[in-house]
Design an enzyme around this catalytic site. Structure first.
Site, PDB file in Angstrom:
ATOM      1  N   LYS A  18     -16.954 -87.527 -18.537  1.00  0.00           N
ATOM      2  CA  LYS A  18     -17.651 -88.816 -18.497  1.00  0.00           C
ATOM      3  C   LYS A  18     -17.335 -89.553 -17.201  1.00  0.00           C
ATOM      4  O   LYS A  18     -18.214 -90.167 -16.587  1.00  0.00           O
ATOM      5  CB  LYS A  18     -17.242 -89.679 -19.692  1.00  0.00           C
ATOM      6  CG  LYS A  18     -17.825 -91.092 -19.655  1.00  0.00           C
ATOM      7  CD  LYS A  18     -17.442 -91.904 -20.876  1.00  0.00           C
ATOM      8  CE  LYS A  18     -18.028 -93.319 -20.785  1.00  0.00           C
ATOM      9  NZ  LYS A  18     -17.782 -94.116 -22.004  1.00  0.00           N
ATOM     10  N   HIS A  24     -42.132 -52.623 -28.206  1.00  0.00           N
ATOM     11  CA  HIS A  24     -42.604 -53.988 -28.437  1.00  0.00           C
ATOM     12  C   HIS A  24     -42.124 -54.524 -29.787  1.00  0.00           C
ATOM     13  O   HIS A  24     -42.895 -55.092 -30.561  1.00  0.00           O
ATOM     14  CB  HIS A  24     -44.120 -54.065 -28.322  1.00  0.00           C
ATOM     15  CG  HIS A  24     -44.638 -53.649 -26.973  1.00  0.00           C
ATOM     16  ND1 HIS A  24     -44.279 -54.293 -25.805  1.00  0.00           N
ATOM     17  CD2 HIS A  24     -45.452 -52.641 -26.603  1.00  0.00           C
ATOM     18  CE1 HIS A  24     -44.858 -53.700 -24.778  1.00  0.00           C
ATOM     19  NE2 HIS A  24     -45.574 -52.694 -25.231  1.00  0.00           N
TER      20      HIS A  24
END
Length: 524
Positions: free
Chosen positions: A140, A276
């Site tokens: 922070k 696929h």
């Protein structure tokens, strides 16, 4: 907001001690005062680094088996104080709080602890409290505080200090703050996911991962992509070792995952060939080589450029059979030296080993993003045995047909819905996947079987005498009758349609044996 902040005081508290001695000596050589705790302080001193104990700063001893040591204003004030705010500076002076310019923290190994199946008490003791609190505080206040949470960033930190006369720049601190918050978010997500077992439907869910591989692109070249691992330790493509070949693509990873999850369903030697995300051939056999040949004979055209997964360590005979066909990826629990040598001649083939198989019975939460939210569900661990089957036709299946029905049912679980799977003697002979109509899937699978019969110069379709599995009920009799026309003699399906009686009557008229499972396997 300051650009350059000189590092004069660092706090080091790490669980992972790798590289710690080198970092400590490098910081000390640059004149940085080092504060530390517990095992980190001991390791630094053993490396000849002068260390000041955090307890000397807090005037409070570590207690409760180390649970309480850094949760103190003298620590968090030093991390959070703004150096450009007079009130903060006055408070620091009044309370005797010294600024901390550099925070080096990595967390208790919670993810690794639960991944190896540790008990609840051990898992709870590996939930870090002070570490995340310090990281958030320092991140922070990145305008003034540099935060390092990964040993891989030690070298960039030292390079930054050398490049800027012992200081860090704002862009460096911003990047490290982003990394730090990503780490605490992933850590909290792991804890929250583990804790979620106490809630049937968690009020909030979290997902996190660690970057494993940046990718050139995603499904298509215009899409950016990356691969992340979740730290669960589940065997599969995420934990596999790659022995050869170029980096896996986005589509490679998706297909390889589908292949390994499918082949893990079987106890006998089994091979799955995926294209696929759908299987184009699956078979079991007395050996992997036999299983591969039978899987390949389901759909030789689609197998070209596919993904091959096996559920046994690879041997040379199987490797030679696989290498004879253009294959993108091979994944196995292991591979012997002779098989490695066979694959070495195929430079573009990617070879992966996992050490073990994913457990198809182990539950896990699956999440899929949709616009504005997420869908979450349990992994499909549903399984049935012969005792679970309900015979609904006049004709009951034979024992051999039951074995094939259960085999086809396990394969259908891994085929995109609407899924139809024809099988015979422990091998698929036709697969229809992902169609909007179950009739279309049935016809496509039948056509695949006919095409292979022609390629193999057989006198009849490979679906003759087969069984057929449908992942969900037949809403009409047409899909079932198409299977009968293709040569199927027994059917497995969930049942539950409004027209079940009509479908059962059609099966009886066609001389089919049919069983209901009471369970479906939609896969979207």
């Amino acid at each position: 907001m300051f650009d350059h902040v000189k590092v004069t005081r660092a706090l080091i508290s790490v669980s992972d001690k790798s590289g710690l001695d080198e970092l400590g000596r490098a910081l000390a050589d640059r004149g940085v005062e080092i504060l530390s705790t517990g095992g980190s302080a001991d390791a630094l001193r053993a490396a000849g680094v002068a260390v000041r104990d955090v307890s000397d700063v807090t005037n409070f001893p570590e207690m409760m088996d180390g649970r309480v040591k850094t949760l103190h204003p003298n620590i968090h004030g030093g991390l959070l104080a703004r150096r450009d705010e007079p009130r903060h500076l006055s408070a620091m002076e009044a309370m005797g709080i010294e600024p901390i310019d550099l925070l080096v923290v990595n967390l208790y190994p919670f993810e690794a602890t639960i991944a190896r199946g540790a008990g609840e008490e051990e898992a709870i003791e590996n939930i870090d409290i002070g570490g995340p609190a310090m990281i958030r505080a320092g991140a922070k206040n990145h305008a003034f505080t540099t935060v390092i949470v990964d040993p891989e960033d030690y070298a960039p930190l030292l390079a930054e200090l050398d490049a800027h006369k012992g200081a860090t720049t704002l862009p460096f601190r911003q990047r490290q703050a982003a990394i730090a918050y990503g780490r605490t978010a992933a850590y909290d997500a792991a804890v929250a996911t583990w804790m979620a077992r106490y809630e049937e439907t968690p009020r909030r869910v979290a997902a996190a991962g660690t970057l494993a591989q940046p990718m050139r692109y995603g499904e298509n070249p215009h899409q950016k992509a990356a691969f992340y691992i979740d730290g669960s330790g589940r065997a599969g493509v995420a934990t596999a070792e790659q022995h050869q070949g170029k980096a896996l693509s986005y589509n490679n990873i998706a297909d390889t995952d589908a292949a390994m999850e499918l082949v893990a369903e079987f106890d006998d030697p089994a091979v799955a060939i995926i294209k696929h995300a759908n299987p184009c051939g699956v078979a079991t056999g007395d050996s992997l080589a036999e299983a591969h040949g039978r899987a390949f004979d389901c759909d030789r055209t689609s197998a070209f450029g596919g993904i091959v997964a096996v559920n046994r360590p690879l041997d040379a005979a199987t490797a030679e059979a696989i290498a004879a066909i253009f294959t993108e990826v091979v994944i196995a629990p292991g591979v012997d030296a002779a098989a490695r040598e066979v694959f070495a001649a195929k430079k573009n083939l990617r070879l992966l080993t996992t050490g073990s198989l994913p457990d198809p019975k182990r539950d896990r939460r699956m999440m899929r993003q949709v616009a504005g939210g997420w869908l979450a569900q349990d992994h499909d661990t549903g399984r049935i045995g012969a005792a679970d089957l309900k015979v609904v036709t006049k004709l009951a299946p034979t024992e051999d047909q039951i074995r094939d029905l259960l085999f086809a049912w396990r394969v259908a679980k891994h085929v995109k819905s609407n899924a139809i799977v024809y099988a015979k003697d422990g091998a698929t002979v036709g697969i229809g996947a992902g169609q909007m109509s179950r009739l279309d899937s049935s016809r496509i699978a039948a056509r695949k079987a006919q095409d292979m019969a022609e390629a193999l110069e057989l006198t009849e379709s490979t679906a003759q005498g087969s069984v057929v599995a449908s992942d969900a009920f037949f809403p009409f009799a047409d899909g079932l009758l198409a299977a009968a026309e293709a040569g199927a003699r027994a059917v497995i399906q969930p049942g539950g349609s409004m027209r079940d009686e009509e479908v059962i009557a059609a099966a009886d008229a066609a001389g089919l044996a049919m069983v209901f499972t009471g369970m479906r396997h939609f896969r979207h």
